[in-house]
Motif scaffolding. Sequence first.
Motif, PDB file in Angstrom:
ATOM      1  N   SER A  84       0.843  -1.198   0.000  1.00 42.45           N
ATOM      2  CA  SER A  84       0.000   0.000   0.000  1.00 42.45           C
ATOM      3  C   SER A  84       0.879   1.249   0.000  1.00 42.45           C
ATOM      4  CB  SER A  84      -0.904   0.014   1.240  1.00 42.45           C
ATOM      5  OG  SER A  84      -0.129   0.210   2.405  1.00 42.45           O
ATOM      6  N   GLU A  85       0.224   2.395  -0.202  1.00 39.44           N
ATOM      7  CA  GLU A  85       0.960   3.662  -0.216  1.00 39.44           C
ATOM      8  C   GLU A  85       1.646   3.897   1.120  1.00 39.44           C
ATOM      9  OE1 GLU A  85      -1.733   6.449  -2.429  1.00 39.44           O
ATOM     10  OE2 GLU A  85      -0.419   7.922  -1.507  1.00 39.44           O
ATOM     11  N   ALA A  86       0.916   3.591   2.214  1.00 45.02           N
ATOM     12  CA  ALA A  86       1.485   3.820   3.544  1.00 45.02           C
ATOM     13  C   ALA A  86       2.683   2.897   3.791  1.00 45.02           C
ATOM     14  CB  ALA A  86       0.415   3.579   4.611  1.00 45.02           C
ATOM     15  N   GLU A  87       2.595   1.641   3.334  1.00 48.79           N
ATOM     16  CA  GLU A  87       3.702   0.694   3.529  1.00 48.79           C
ATOM     17  C   GLU A  87       4.928   1.118   2.722  1.00 48.79           C
ATOM     18  OE1 GLU A  87       1.506  -2.713   2.301  1.00 48.79           O
ATOM     19  OE2 GLU A  87       1.233  -3.465   4.346  1.00 48.79           O
ATOM     20  N   PHE A  94      -9.359   7.712   3.346  1.00 51.52           N
ATOM     21  CA  PHE A  94      -7.947   7.462   3.605  1.00 51.52           C
ATOM     22  C   PHE A  94      -7.435   8.403   4.696  1.00 51.52           C
ATOM     23  CE2 PHE A  94      -8.699   5.841  -0.574  1.00 51.52           C
ATOM     24  CZ  PHE A  94      -7.807   4.805  -0.754  1.00 51.52           C
ATOM     25  N   TYR A  95      -6.517   7.872   5.485  1.00 51.94           N
ATOM     26  CA  TYR A  95      -5.812   8.699   6.473  1.00 51.94           C
ATOM     27  C   TYR A  95      -4.335   8.323   6.419  1.00 51.94           C
ATOM     28  CZ  TYR A  95      -4.313  10.854  10.833  1.00 51.94           C
ATOM     29  OH  TYR A  95      -3.657  11.619  11.754  1.00 51.94           O
ATOM     30  N   GLY A 146      -2.422   8.128   3.830  1.00 55.85           N
ATOM     31  CA  GLY A 146      -2.134   7.235   2.714  1.00 55.85           C
ATOM     32  C   GLY A 146      -2.679   5.830   2.884  1.00 55.85           C
ATOM     33  N   GLU A 147      -3.342   5.533   4.001  1.00 52.81           N
ATOM     34  CA  GLU A 147      -3.881   4.194   4.267  1.00 52.81           C
ATOM     35  C   GLU A 147      -5.402   4.248   4.231  1.00 52.81           C
ATOM     36  OE1 GLU A 147      -3.984   0.837   7.859  1.00 52.81           O
ATOM     37  OE2 GLU A 147      -2.840   2.707   8.086  1.00 52.81           O
ATOM     38  N   ARG A 148      -6.006   3.286   3.521  1.00 56.94           N
ATOM     39  CA  ARG A 148      -7.468   3.248   3.457  1.00 56.94           C
ATOM     40  C   ARG A 148      -8.021   2.746   4.779  1.00 56.94           C
ATOM     41  NH1 ARG A 148     -10.739  -0.421  -0.812  1.00 56.94           N
ATOM     42  NH2 ARG A 148     -10.414  -2.007   0.796  1.00 56.94           N
ATOM     43  N   ILE A 149      -8.924   3.538   5.393  1.00 59.22           N
ATOM     44  CA  ILE A 149      -9.475   3.169   6.705  1.00 59.22           C
ATOM     45  C   ILE A 149     -10.963   2.837   6.635  1.00 59.22           C
ATOM     46  CG2 ILE A 149      -7.761   4.518   7.982  1.00 59.22           C
ATOM     47  CD1 ILE A 149      -9.831   6.742   8.274  1.00 59.22           C
TER      48      ILE A 149
END
Length: 507
Positions: A51-54, A367-368, A370-373
């Motif tokens: 993911s973007e956050a990872e 998203f928060y 960069g992570e989909r919540i």
Amino acid sequence: MDLQQLIQLKHKGLSNRKVAEALGLSRNTVNSYVRAFSQHELSYQQLEALSEAELAGLFPQADAKDQGRYEQLAGYFPTFAKELRKTGCTLQTLWRSYLADHPDGYRYTQFVHHFNAWKDTTKASGILRHQAGRKLFMDFAGKTLSYVDRDTGEIRRAQVFVALLPCSQYTYVQATASQKREDLVRAVTDGLDWLGGVPNALVADNMKAVVAKGHKYAPVINKTLKDLALHYGCVVDPTRPYHPQDKALVEGAVRLVYQRIFYPLANQTFFSLEELNKAIRELLGPYNDYRFHNRPTTRRQQFLEIEQPALDPLPPAPYQLRHYRRAKVQKISHIYLGTDKNYYSVPHRYVGRHVEVQLAADVVEIFYGGERIAHHRRSRTAGKYTTIGAHMPSTHQVYNDWNPKWFARRAAAVGPYTESYIRRLIGQYDYPEIGYKQAQGILALTKQYPPERVEAACHRAAQGHRAGYRIVANILKNNLDQTRDPELPLENHIPDHSNIRGGNHYK
């Protein structure tokens, strides 16, 4: 998105230099990321799944300071080029002058590298040898077509989108309602579907639908087009401002479109955009089957033999246009979506945080960092709450002061009927948080009306089969709390009027 596109291109086997050219990055930047990939011992397939956050956690973003430093240096390049024509001027002299003004600037080796790279890109263009499958040139024609609105009879102008693969000169044409982002995205997705494949880059001029912020050296692509490119595994590469020669082939194609599509359609009348596009599609076949005047072949033959095998395959599903919004998670663990005037739940631990909302035709994603919540089916019903139970806090938990007991205590200060009504209001929902906003609204009525009137209105409203803020508000607005009429003023109640016939007229 740049990092994800870099991974996609490396997975396709492109060299670091080709990746740097496609993304408009320094080759040293690409080299540093490739070295980081090997250090993490992750394959490109594994990296694409992150993911973007990872990804943000694994690899630091490009140094904004270095980018600003390069743009600062690049502004001097045209002046340096003129100075170098003067007798005795050298790059060493220019570098010392630059360093005197910018002590934290580039060292000499990097200075020379960046200047030479810029100089090579500004050499006079010669005959271009386009590589198969590398680029798709896009533009809107300067002239428009038209169709008649069947309902109003109004003549509507239609913009004309033209896309061309430069190696084969295979051409696609589509009429659109406007040049706005939504219509451009629809034309691009339809065009790629028609081609049956995806090139490495989409090349457009600096139109507003593509470029969020123009710049001579580093234009900023808008988020929707970046997302589209990421979906199809390609990049967006805008041309330089005021340099039509960067996509001269599509400029020439527009002139041919005028002759071979505009002129044959000039005396026909269409009653919808769909009818107009159907006629354009019928003319596209002959257009691409015309023989080149200087070659014994056609655009279609060149496309089938050379270009089509070089295109990447289409993804399983076409791209869905996304709109981007910012929202704040309310105390009721929902965000309010002004576009559709309704609410979507978010895990309660994000209460008070600002989030990004991405809207597609059927889906709402939140998203928060960069992570989909949160992920919901999109609802078009105004005032509706779309709620996932796991997002809600425990009803017995004191959370940000909002819970059933807290509202009951506040309502009791107004009166016993108000307390009873608000308890009923909150209790009628599966998730009490949904009733909190209406309860807050009823309590806020005490700022407009005396508490005894709000108490009387709640007493009267309690006769209804369902509790709600608007019922109480309408009672107070119409002064029905001050009458002894037992009739319940429901939300859609119609008062008696002298000009309305009663039931006796219909016997």
